[in-house]
Every structure is written in structure tokens, then in C-alpha cells.
Design a protein around this motif. Structure first.
Motif, PDB file in Angstrom:
ATOM      1  N   ARG A   1       0.866  -1.186  -0.053  1.00 25.77           N
ATOM      2  CA  ARG A   1       0.025  -0.097  -0.108  1.00 25.77           C
ATOM      3  C   ARG A   1       0.981   1.205  -0.045  1.00 25.77           C
ATOM      4  O   ARG A   1       0.688   2.396  -0.709  1.00 25.77           O
ATOM      5  CB  ARG A   1      -0.904  -0.080   1.105  1.00 25.77           C
TER       6      ARG A   1
ATOM      7  N   ARG B   1       0.836   4.013  -2.622  1.00 20.12           N
ATOM      8  CA  ARG B   1       0.477   5.515  -2.233  1.00 20.12           C
ATOM      9  C   ARG B   1       1.556   6.533  -2.505  1.00 20.12           C
ATOM     10  O   ARG B   1       1.153   7.648  -2.858  1.00 20.12           O
ATOM     11  CB  ARG B   1       0.046   5.593  -0.812  1.00 20.12           C
TER      12      ARG B   1
ATOM     13  N   SER C   1       0.743   9.972  -4.461  1.00 21.33           N
ATOM     14  CA  SER C   1       0.924  11.128  -3.931  1.00 21.33           C
ATOM     15  C   SER C   1       1.545  11.832  -5.141  1.00 21.33           C
ATOM     16  O   SER C   1       1.312  13.082  -5.095  1.00 21.33           O
ATOM     17  CB  SER C   1       1.856  11.077  -2.898  1.00 21.33           C
TER      18      SER C   1
ATOM     19  N   ASP D   1      -6.031  -1.101  -1.619  1.00 23.37           N
ATOM     20  CA  ASP D   1      -5.822   0.183  -2.005  1.00 23.37           C
ATOM     21  C   ASP D   1      -6.537   0.306  -3.700  1.00 23.37           C
ATOM     22  O   ASP D   1      -7.051   1.511  -4.049  1.00 23.37           O
ATOM     23  CB  ASP D   1      -4.375   0.519  -1.989  1.00 23.37           C
TER      24      ASP D   1
ATOM     25  N   GLU E   1      -9.881   1.292  -2.700  1.00 23.97           N
ATOM     26  CA  GLU E   1     -10.093   2.725  -2.265  1.00 23.97           C
ATOM     27  C   GLU E   1      -9.862   3.618  -3.152  1.00 23.97           C
ATOM     28  O   GLU E   1     -10.423   4.790  -3.210  1.00 23.97           O
ATOM     29  CB  GLU E   1      -8.783   2.852  -0.912  1.00 23.97           C
TER      30      GLU E   1
ATOM     31  N   ASP F   1       1.040   4.651  11.923  1.00 20.98           N
ATOM     32  CA  ASP F   1       0.680   4.606  10.540  1.00 20.98           C
ATOM     33  C   ASP F   1       0.772   5.476   9.803  1.00 20.98           C
ATOM     34  O   ASP F   1       0.617   5.377   8.460  1.00 20.98           O
ATOM     35  CB  ASP F   1      -1.167   4.708  11.237  1.00 20.98           C
ATOM     36  N   ARG F   2       1.025   6.702  10.078  1.00 22.14           N
ATOM     37  CA  ARG F   2       1.270   7.750   9.003  1.00 22.14           C
ATOM     38  C   ARG F   2       2.871   7.688   8.490  1.00 22.14           C
ATOM     39  O   ARG F   2       2.894   7.745   7.084  1.00 22.14           O
ATOM     40  CB  ARG F   2       1.755   9.169   9.991  1.00 22.14           C
TER      41      ARG F   2
ATOM     42  N   GLN G   1      -1.308   8.973   3.111  1.00 27.21           N
ATOM     43  CA  GLN G   1      -2.743   9.362   2.435  1.00 27.21           C
ATOM     44  C   GLN G   1      -2.474  10.284   1.257  1.00 27.21           C
ATOM     45  O   GLN G   1      -2.240  11.631   1.442  1.00 27.21           O
ATOM     46  CB  GLN G   1      -3.413  10.084   3.581  1.00 27.21           C
TER      47      GLN G   1
ATOM     48  N   ARG H   1      -3.256  13.049  -1.310  1.00 28.80           N
ATOM     49  CA  ARG H   1      -4.042  13.899  -1.270  1.00 28.80           C
ATOM     50  C   ARG H   1      -4.865  14.162  -2.565  1.00 28.80           C
ATOM     51  O   ARG H   1      -4.576  15.213  -3.412  1.00 28.80           O
ATOM     52  CB  ARG H   1      -3.452  15.336  -0.687  1.00 28.80           C
TER      53      ARG H   1
ATOM     54  N   GLU I   1       2.295  15.081   1.866  1.00 35.78           N
ATOM     55  CA  GLU I   1       1.283  16.143   2.091  1.00 35.78           C
ATOM     56  C   GLU I   1       1.562  16.944   0.844  1.00 35.78           C
ATOM     57  O   GLU I   1       2.467  16.972  -0.046  1.00 35.78           O
ATOM     58  CB  GLU I   1       1.538  17.078   3.259  1.00 35.78           C
TER      59      GLU I   1
ATOM     60  N   THR J   1      -9.296  18.044   4.072  1.00 37.46           N
ATOM     61  CA  THR J   1      -7.739  18.069   4.270  1.00 37.46           C
ATOM     62  C   THR J   1      -7.344  19.653   4.339  1.00 37.46           C
ATOM     63  O   THR J   1      -7.178  20.188   3.438  1.00 37.46           O
ATOM     64  CB  THR J   1      -7.095  17.563   3.016  1.00 37.46           C
TER      65      THR J   1
END
Lengths: 336, 336
Positions: free
Chosen positions: A70, A74, A78, A115, A118, A195-196, A201, A203, A276, A298
Motif C-alpha cells: 500500500r 500510495r 501522491s 488500495d 479505495e 500509521d502515518r 494518505q 491527497r 502532503e 484536508t
């Protein structure tokens, strides 16, 4: 060399674990062909990005396979988010070792499957090889963006305001949690930080909304570290930048750690793995952008300004609450 | 970790050696951004393929860097050729070791530059990391093909004729030459075979002409080995196949070796690394296809037939001059 590892043959492995991931992508041809095909909708450009990860460098060798999959996906998504693109699919290359077993591969594929659901994407193709070195992975992600509208790093203008999404420093602090530091921190905050690190995540919704707003001058995602990445924007744009350390948004966990140990500030500002969005825009666009972040869920924060090019010295000045220069020992993650 | 290897920093390395390779690709953004953009011309599908190579497995650790680069590019271009696609560009991921020096990287980039000129393509993006394992490389190639017209493996029909381009077995024999076998062979033929291993010739012009002819039912490139790859076509198409060993086209060097050592036949038919095109077509198309190969300068040879699905046993029967079954010990290269 069949039998050289604990895995079934290449073709069985692909048929069992990877071909099902391509079910939604007709151009993937069930992963049984030499290549895949894809046509972006008329009026859209394709956006392509690739990232590689090696066990022991980019992830911990005992990280759960599902999380490795994942994270790999991700970090690429990103990059697409930073262009304001909508993700479509991906190609993946896996180099497995003699120690890789089918349980690991199944968990890895399950992570990709989770994912895919998702983010609404599918597997398009790939390659599977053996390696005598550490397990390594390469992922090429495809997205689409209205023709000519992909956001870039190089549009920052002197006088622009610098904004960033979410919170900064959690990924780098999370890696330290996984290395058994910060044992005094509350378990819920330790888990949050871990987890971060494990599960960025991307965006994507925010990135597409920012692109559609036509208010953003330059954008990229924060992966190498906030200071280094602001430097990338400044260099690509031929400008300078000032970063206000006290304005950088922190999670409750990061704030708590920083209050006890102020020397964590350089790690937070330069550690990277944040994923981010970092962007610049004219001052009169800031209120609209802040509202947009709130609407998407966000939040964006104002963290600095774009200046005339630095005559000499650092492209990015980092200042404290009183406007004094902060000297951060390191400028950000370098891949070697 | 700057200074961990003999290389300059990642950003310097990209700026010096890789960014110049992206000069002809505006969507590559000078390799200074998170991602690249590309839009296929209207009416065309994109074709994507990816291949990974690891030192010690897919190439010899002391192979010249320039040849490693060109082989990596060419094995991917060969996949595009098999779809009948025209190549556009590529993304590359390099995992360098502590022993990699800038001379190696410069030679690697020079190899890419040479083949970019030869094939009219450009670098679009990539990623550069460090690895504690062997040097490894991943390349994603992009091509275009008229919408919906990419050739596939799965169209072979019972009664079809099987054809192959060029000559078979040279790559596998060339690897043995590089391992100091066949020392009695004339130097010119040793060099020919080694070149065939190091520097595949992707059959791009032939592939596009075959696609445009509308005569081809199924096509792929021969990389895993002629017998295994004919098996891939047969399995994907739900048919069987008969391969006439004596009809397989051989170079003068391979013929000479085989005359002295008939036990080389299995290696020739299953060794792989040929990067020729393998295709099937109706019998009444054969003369036109042979003429097309001659016109392009890459001759085609008839080497077998497509049959009804095998009721049991092998999907591909290999027969000798008298029609008797040949038993080849191995079915083709497996990646592990």
C-alpha cells in the motif's frame, strides 16, 4: 530457475496473485501478454510517475507485506496528486528473494487489492523476477489530467504565499516509533505516528480540486522533507522562500513530542515521508484555498512566503517565531 | 545518505547524466518534477511494457555499461514491436550500489543516448535509488498503436502457419561464448553471437508492418525461448502447435556449432534471448508475409503449424525432419 525459491513458478504466481488485480482493466489483457494498452479520454493528458523501494532502505524488512504494497502504491499516487491528476492504474515490478514465500506474496497482493478499491484503480502490467539482493519493488503509476493543466513545481512567483496540507513530521517520527523510540508517548499516539509512516494518505481529491481552482502557481508533494521540497519549488521557479517554522502544522502527537524535545524540530521539518501537498499561490487566493481545504476535509495551512531569488546562501530561509534564522543541520532526505 | 557511494548526489547525477536524455520530450519537464505528461495522438492507444534486470542474473556484472543500457531498452522495445507499436519514450529506475561510480553511470547514459537516436525516442522520467544488493534496473517503455489494433497472443487459429523473424538461438549461444565456451569457433562468429546476446535488434519496423498488413492472427516476441513462447501463444489462443525443428532459421554461426554438436538443439530452441517476432497467420497469407519480411530486410521463416487443442500432454509438439517427436529437456526460461 524453477524451484530456486520458495515460490511457485512465475506464471502460476502471476495467475494466482496478480492477474485478479487486473480484472477491471481491459487493456491489461489479463497479464498474459507482452504489454498493455490504454487510451486517455479525449482532451486529457496522461501523467506518469515511477518510484522504486528496496527492503532495508525504503521499508523495514519485517514490515507487513500488505503495508509495503500500500505504501508503494500510495507514494506514487501522491505524485499524481501533486500534478492534480486522477489515478487510472499501475504497472508493478517485483524482485523476490529466495526467502520470499507465497504467504508474503498473497499478503502483498491483498494490500494492492485493498488500495485499488479505495482509489478506484487497477493493475495494468508488470514483471516478476528473482534477485539475490534484498526484495525490491518498482511501481509505475498512470493518471490523467485535462490537457495542458498538470500542475508543476516551477510556477512560484515572488510574493506568493506558501501552503501545505495536513500535518508535517508524522512520517519521520513514526519511523522512530517503529524503531522503539518515544516509549513514553501514549499508545494511541504511537499507533497514529506509525500509521502515518506505513500508510501515507495521497491527497488526490485535494490535488484535483486545487488544480481545478486555477489558483495554484506551483505544487509538489512532500516526500524528501518540507525544507528540501520547498527548495525544489524555489529552485525550479527561480525564486527564494521563507519558511516560518512555528506555522508548520503539527499533529497532536508531534506537538506533544516537540514540546518535550525541541531538538526534534529539524527532523520534523526535514525528515520527509509526509506525502502532503506543498503549494504556492497569490496572497489574494489564500482565503479561497483555505476554504477549499476545509471543504475537502484536508486542511491547508499558510507556512511561508516566496521571495526574490536568494542573492547568495540558502534558497530557503527557515525562521523562528521572532523572525530569526534557524539553522537546520540537514537539508532533507537524499536517496544516496 | 550523501557520500555513501562513489557517486555524486542524486540531483547532480540526474542533472548531469539523465536530464540531457529528456531534451526531446517536453512532457518530461527536464526530469525536475514529480511526474511527466504525455498525450497520444488522437486515434491512437498507448502501449506500455516494463522489464527489470539485475546484475548477475539478467546481465553479466562486467558487461559494459553502455551495452547493459541498450539491452535494457531493447528488450522493452521488442515487447512494443510485438504489439505492432511505434515507440515513443521510456521511464527508467536505477538502483546503484556502493561500487557504482560515475564513469559507469556516464557510460550507461551514453548507451541510452545512442539507442534513443537509433529508435527516435526520449527519456520521460524515472527514479534513482541506492541498493545494498546487486545493481538493478527497471525500464517502462511507452509506444502508440492505432486504436484497438495492437496485436496480441491470443488470436491463433487451428490451421494457421507459424512464422518467426530472423534467426533463433544466437542469444543463448552468445551467452556461452561470453562464458568462454566454443573456443574453436571463428572469432568473427564468436563476435556475432556475443553481439546477438548483448544487443538485441527489436523488430520495430517489421512489427508495425505486420500489424498494418492485417494478416497476423497472433504475435509475440521470443524472449523466454522459442518453444515456451509458442506455448504461450497456443495457451492464450486455446490451440495446440507443432514446431518443425529443422525449419527453425539459424545463423551461419549457430548452424556451424549445431553441425559439430547436435546436442545444442534444445538450447537453441529453448534458450531464449532471441527478441525475434513469432506470429501465426492463415496459410493463404504466408506468401504476402514472406514478401513483407524481405521488403523490410528482416526475413520471416515458416516453422510450424497451429493445431486443434492438445487433448493431453504438451501444448507444443516439436518434431524432427521425419515427423518424429523430439523430447527437449527444458521448456524455456523461467524467471525463478
Amino acid at each position: 530457475v524453477p524451484g530456486a525459491s520458495g515460490l511457485p513458478g512465475e506464471f502460476d504466481l502471476i495467475a494466482r496473485h496478480f492477474a485478479p488485480l487486473s480484472a477491471g482493466m481491459p487493456g491489461a489483457l489479463g497479464l498474459t501478454d507482452d504489454a498493455c494498452t490504454y487510451a486517455p479520454p479525449r482532451g486529457f493528458d496522461l501523467v506518469l510517475t515511477v518510484d522504486a523501494m528496496t527492503a532495508g532502505i525504503h521499508f523495514l524488512p519485517d514490515d507487513p507485506a500488505e503495508l509495503v504494497a500500500r505504501k508503494l502504491l500510495r507514494v506514487n499516487l501522491s505524485d499524481l496528486a501533486a500534478k492534480g491528476a486522477q489515478p487510472v492504474g499501475y504497472l508493478i515490478t517485483t524482485a523476490f528473494t529466495a526467502a520470499t514465500d507465497e504467504v508474503w506474496v498473497a499478503a502483498f497482493a491483498a494490500g494492492l487489492a485493498a488500495d485499488q478499491r479505495e482509489f478506484g484503480i487497477g493493475l495494468m502490467g508488470g514483471d516478476t523476477i528473482a534477485t539475490p539482493g534484498p526484495l525490491s519493488l518498482t511501481l509505475t503509476a498512470l493518471g490523467i489530467v485535462p490537457a495542458g493543466r498538470a500542475l508543476r513545481r516551477n510556477g512560484a512567483k515572488s510574493g506568493d504565499v506558501v501552503l501545505v496540507s495536513g500535518t508535517i513530521g508524522d512520517g519521520a517520527l513514526g519511523l522512530k516509533v517503529l524503531r522503539h523510540e518515544f516509549t513514553d508517548l501514549a499508545p494511541v499516539e504511537r499507533t497514529f505516528l506509525a500509521d502515518r509512516y506505513h500508510l501515507p494518505q495521497p491527497r488526490l481529491r485535494l490535488g484535483q480540486a486545487l488544480r481545478a481552482s486555477n489558483l495554484v502557481h506551483a505544487m509538489m508533494d512532500v516526500s524528501d522533507g518540507l525544507v528540501a521540497d520547498l527548495g525544489h519549488i524555489a529552485e525550479a521557479s527561480g525564486v527564494g522562500a521563507v519558511l516560518e517554522a512555528a506555522a508548520v502544522p503539527l499533529s497532536a502527537a508531534a506537538s506533544s513530542l516537540l514540546a518535550d524535545a525541541p531538538d526534534l524540530l529539524p527532523l520534523i521539518l526535514t525528515g520527509g515521508d509526509d506525502y502532503e501537498l506543498l503549494l504556492t499561490a497569490a496572497p489574494d487566493a489564500v482565503n479561497d484555498l483555505l476554504a477549499l481545504g476545509t471543504e475537502i476535509g484536508t486542511p491547508l495551512s499558510v507556512i511561508g512566503t516566496i521571495t526574490a531569488p536568494a542573492a547568495k546562501g540558502k534558497v530557503v530561509r527557515v525562521i523562528d517565531r521572532d523572525g530569526a534564522d534557524l539553522d537546520l543541520a540537514t537539508g532533507g532526505y537524499r536517496h544516496f
